[in-house]
Design a protein around this motif. Structure first.
Motif, PDB file in Angstrom:
ATOM      1  N   GLU A   1     -10.916 -28.418  15.638  1.00  0.00           N
ATOM      2  CA  GLU A   1      -9.573 -27.911  15.392  1.00  0.00           C
ATOM      3  C   GLU A   1      -8.886 -27.474  16.687  1.00  0.00           C
ATOM      4  N   LEU A   2      -7.595 -27.736  16.801  1.00  0.00           N
ATOM      5  CA  LEU A   2      -6.852 -27.237  17.969  1.00  0.00           C
ATOM      6  C   LEU A   2      -6.385 -25.808  17.741  1.00  0.00           C
ATOM      7  N   GLY A   3      -6.201 -25.467  16.483  1.00  0.00           N
ATOM      8  CA  GLY A   3      -5.770 -24.106  16.177  1.00  0.00           C
ATOM      9  C   GLY A   3      -5.399 -23.988  14.730  1.00  0.00           C
ATOM     10  N   ARG A   4      -5.135 -22.767  14.307  1.00  0.00           N
ATOM     11  CA  ARG A   4      -4.643 -22.583  12.944  1.00  0.00           C
ATOM     12  C   ARG A   4      -3.774 -21.350  12.850  1.00  0.00           C
TER      13      ARG A   4
ATOM     14  N   VAL B   1      10.312 -28.441  24.117  1.00  0.00           N
ATOM     15  CA  VAL B   1       9.993 -28.304  22.695  1.00  0.00           C
ATOM     16  C   VAL B   1       9.053 -29.452  22.348  1.00  0.00           C
ATOM     17  N   VAL B   2       7.987 -29.126  21.616  1.00  0.00           N
ATOM     18  CA  VAL B   2       6.984 -30.145  21.293  1.00  0.00           C
ATOM     19  C   VAL B   2       7.653 -31.327  20.575  1.00  0.00           C
ATOM     20  N   ALA B   3       7.202 -32.539  20.903  1.00  0.00           N
ATOM     21  CA  ALA B   3       7.812 -33.731  20.305  1.00  0.00           C
ATOM     22  C   ALA B   3       7.159 -34.049  18.961  1.00  0.00           C
TER      23      ALA B   3
ATOM     24  N   LEU C   1       2.295 -34.442  15.939  1.00  0.00           N
ATOM     25  CA  LEU C   1       3.008 -33.885  17.089  1.00  0.00           C
ATOM     26  C   LEU C   1       2.395 -34.359  18.405  1.00  0.00           C
ATOM     27  N   GLU C   2       3.167 -34.273  19.427  1.00  0.00           N
ATOM     28  CA  GLU C   2       2.652 -34.432  20.792  1.00  0.00           C
ATOM     29  C   GLU C   2       1.533 -33.409  20.973  1.00  0.00           C
ATOM     30  N   CYS C   3       0.427 -33.818  21.587  1.00  0.00           N
ATOM     31  CA  CYS C   3      -0.683 -32.877  21.775  1.00  0.00           C
ATOM     32  C   CYS C   3      -0.484 -32.070  23.064  1.00  0.00           C
TER      33      CYS C   3
ATOM     34  N   GLN D   1       0.949 -17.275  21.031  1.00  0.00           N
ATOM     35  CA  GLN D   1       0.230 -18.261  20.202  1.00  0.00           C
ATOM     36  C   GLN D   1       1.098 -19.483  19.895  1.00  0.00           C
ATOM     37  N   ASN D   2       2.418 -19.343  20.052  1.00  0.00           N
ATOM     38  CA  ASN D   2       3.322 -20.454  19.749  1.00  0.00           C
ATOM     39  C   ASN D   2       3.918 -21.079  21.005  1.00  0.00           C
ATOM     40  N   LEU D   3       3.370 -20.717  22.154  1.00  0.00           N
ATOM     41  CA  LEU D   3       3.799 -21.312  23.419  1.00  0.00           C
ATOM     42  C   LEU D   3       2.574 -21.971  24.037  1.00  0.00           C
ATOM     43  N   LEU D   4       2.611 -23.275  24.085  1.00  0.00           N
ATOM     44  CA  LEU D   4       1.432 -24.019  24.520  1.00  0.00           C
ATOM     45  C   LEU D   4       1.663 -24.619  25.899  1.00  0.00           C
ATOM     46  N   LEU D   5       0.573 -25.146  26.450  1.00  0.00           N
ATOM     47  CA  LEU D   5       0.633 -25.762  27.777  1.00  0.00           C
ATOM     48  C   LEU D   5       0.200 -27.219  27.682  1.00  0.00           C
TER      49      LEU D   5
ATOM     50  N   VAL E   1       6.142 -24.456  20.178  1.00  0.00           N
ATOM     51  CA  VAL E   1       5.760 -25.005  18.873  1.00  0.00           C
ATOM     52  C   VAL E   1       6.087 -24.000  17.763  1.00  0.00           C
ATOM     53  N   ASP E   2       5.781 -24.410  16.551  1.00  0.00           N
ATOM     54  CA  ASP E   2       5.859 -23.577  15.351  1.00  0.00           C
ATOM     55  C   ASP E   2       7.284 -23.123  14.996  1.00  0.00           C
ATOM     56  N   PHE E   3       8.013 -24.035  14.386  1.00  0.00           N
ATOM     57  CA  PHE E   3       9.383 -23.721  13.971  1.00  0.00           C
ATOM     58  C   PHE E   3       9.432 -23.345  12.490  1.00  0.00           C
TER      59      PHE E   3
HETATM   60  P1  ADP Z   1       1.415 -21.833  12.096  1.00  0.00           P
HETATM   61  O1  ADP Z   1       2.790 -22.091  11.576  1.00  0.00           O
HETATM   62  O2  ADP Z   1       0.404 -21.848  11.000  1.00  0.00           O
HETATM   63  O3  ADP Z   1       1.310 -20.641  12.983  1.00  0.00           O
HETATM   64  P2  ADP Z   1       1.374 -23.477  14.489  1.00  0.00           P
HETATM   65  O4  ADP Z   1       2.351 -24.582  14.559  1.00  0.00           O
HETATM   66  O5  ADP Z   1       1.673 -22.263  15.276  1.00  0.00           O
HETATM   67  O6  ADP Z   1       1.077 -23.135  12.956  1.00  0.00           O
HETATM   68  O7  ADP Z   1      -0.054 -24.046  14.902  1.00  0.00           O
HETATM   69  C1  ADP Z   1      -1.209 -23.202  14.850  1.00  0.00           C
HETATM   70  C2  ADP Z   1      -1.965 -23.301  16.168  1.00  0.00           C
HETATM   71  O8  ADP Z   1      -2.389 -24.656  16.377  1.00  0.00           O
HETATM   72  C3  ADP Z   1      -1.141 -22.971  17.415  1.00  0.00           C
HETATM   73  O9  ADP Z   1      -1.118 -21.591  17.660  1.00  0.00           O
HETATM   74  C4  ADP Z   1      -1.879 -23.753  18.492  1.00  0.00           C
HETATM   75  O10 ADP Z   1      -3.035 -23.076  18.902  1.00  0.00           O
HETATM   76  C5  ADP Z   1      -2.314 -25.024  17.748  1.00  0.00           C
HETATM   77  N1  ADP Z   1      -1.302 -26.096  17.917  1.00  0.00           N
HETATM   78  C6  ADP Z   1      -0.144 -26.241  17.234  1.00  0.00           C
HETATM   79  N2  ADP Z   1       0.555 -27.308  17.640  1.00  0.00           N
HETATM   80  C7  ADP Z   1      -0.164 -27.886  18.628  1.00  0.00           C
HETATM   81  C8  ADP Z   1       0.040 -29.036  19.486  1.00  0.00           C
HETATM   82  N3  ADP Z   1       1.123 -29.788  19.366  1.00  0.00           N
HETATM   83  N4  ADP Z   1      -0.914 -29.321  20.413  1.00  0.00           N
HETATM   84  C9  ADP Z   1      -2.014 -28.542  20.528  1.00  0.00           C
HETATM   85  N5  ADP Z   1      -2.260 -27.452  19.757  1.00  0.00           N
HETATM   86  C10 ADP Z   1      -1.368 -27.113  18.809  1.00  0.00           C
END
Ligand code: ADP
Ligand code: MG
Length: 326
Positions: free
Chosen positions: A35-38, A90-92, A107-109, A159-163, A175-177
């Motif tokens: 998992e990348l995240g949740r 903004v994530v694609a 989504l774009e990773c 948690q909603n700002l990725l690299l 991310v996360d709109f």
């Molecule tokens: P939620 O609405 O449940 O908070 P998010 O969109 O924030 O869902 O996604 C949850 C987590 O998954 C993020 O905090 C991040 O760790 C991971 N994640 C989300 N989008 C991406 C992405 N495009 N690439 C890599 N990891 C992601």
């Protein structure tokens, strides 16, 4: 194929243009790795598109949450991603799939993960101020774009700002709109949205939200990125809320050791209780901390009084906004 219905509720936009695919996601993608995240209602997993071999992040969103149909919320999230497609920070959004129970956003990773990981204090990988300047600029370019389009994110936090990559430190992807709203149709917010630590005082007071609500969160975020400490975090939620509404922020030398006074000034321009007094995203981008016009030029050598009139220029003249780099 499910219809892309249009309905508006509390600033949600649900008219989307992306085709919602109903063939099985697994026909076109292989899930790989862990998992990348949740978050609260979503799981995000890495996947490879079979046709191209390209890596993506698949966000699996449940349509029913707490017994309620949330398809409209998900369409809103998709609509905002579509709107922000032109912005690099903004994530694609690549594709969308729908099953009986879920909607899957491909989504774009953002392979570098959450900036959260580097926000922790006493960490060798912690950001330098120079890193924070670059990342804050990118976050603001993205947020300024959203705000120009009357969209508020309402859940800006580490948690909603990725690299794009962690080492070497890459670029920001917002991310996360899921909580985002259109301002022009926004009526009222009656529930407390967002994460306690990053929530603006007007949300706690059930006062109108605006683009300034995001700016408060950017103030908190910048504080955390620079110091590794969360300015309002209390032992319990209630204590955090009290800290926010009292607006007490520790700007002491102890917390801000080695951080420039321009950075502190920047944060102070955002953590203002009155939303109208907070800097906007555009104003932030021309703040001397970020605009690269940090220190005013050293004063010219003293000249005889007589010649001063012709040569001196007002130093207090406002700086013209500097266009963002990149
Ligand atoms: P939620 O609405 O449940 O908070 P998010 O969109 O924030 O869902 O996604 C949850 C987590 O998954 C993020 O905090 C991040 O760790 C991971 N994640 C989300 N989008 C991406 C992405 N495009 N690439 C890599 N990891 C992601
Ligand atoms: Mg999230």
């Amino acid at each position: 194929m499910p219809d892309n219905t249009m309905m508006k509720k509390n600033g949600m936009v649900t008219k989307i243009h992306t085709r919602i695919r109903t063939e099985p996601f697994k026909n076109n993608y292989d899930l790989v790795g862990k998992e990348l995240g949740r978050g609260k209602f979503a799981v995000v997993k890495k996947c490879i598109e079979k046709a191209t071999g390209k890596e993506h992040a698949a966000k699996f969103l449940r349509k029913r949450r707490k017994g309620e149909d949330c398809r409209g919320d998900i369409l809103n999230e998709i609509a905002v991603l579509e709107l922000a497609k032109a912005n690099p920070y903004v994530v694609a959004l690549h594709e969308v799939y729908e099953t009986q129970s879920e909607i899957i956003l491909v989504l774009e990773c953002a392979a570098g993960g959450e900036i959260f990981n580097q926000c922790v204090a006493d960490n060798d990988d912690a950001f330098t101020e120079k890193d924070v300047v670059r990342l804050a600029r990118q976050i603001l370019v993205g947020v300024a774009f959203l705000h120009r389009n009357n969209v508020v994110h309402l859940d800006l936090k580490p948690q909603n700002l990725l690299l794009t990559s962690a080492q070497p430190l890459g670029d920001i992807r917002i991310v996360d709109f899921g909580l985002s709203r259109r301002m022009d149709t926004l009526t009222e917010v009656r529930e407390i949205l967002g994460t306690p630590e990053y929530v603006a005082p007007e949300i706690l007071n059930y006062e109108p939200i605006s683009t300034a609500t995001d700016m408060w969160s950017i103030g908190v975020l910048t504080y955390v990125m620079l110091t590794g400490e969360s300015p309002f975090l209390g032992e319990q939620k209630q204590e955090t809320f009290l800290n926010i509404s009292q607006g007490n922020v520790d700007y002491s030398q102890e917390v801000f050791e080695g951080v420039s006074s321009l950075a502190i000034d920047f944060i102070q321009s955002l953590l203002r209780k009155n939303p109208r007094k907070r800097s906007t995203a555009e104003e932030c981008l021309s703040h001397p901390w970020l605009s690269g016009h940090a220190a005013p030029p050293p004063p010219p050598p003293r000249l005889p009084l007589a010649s001063l009139d012709e040569t001196s220029q007002s130093e207090s003249e406002p700086e013209s906004p500097v266009p963002p780099p990149e």
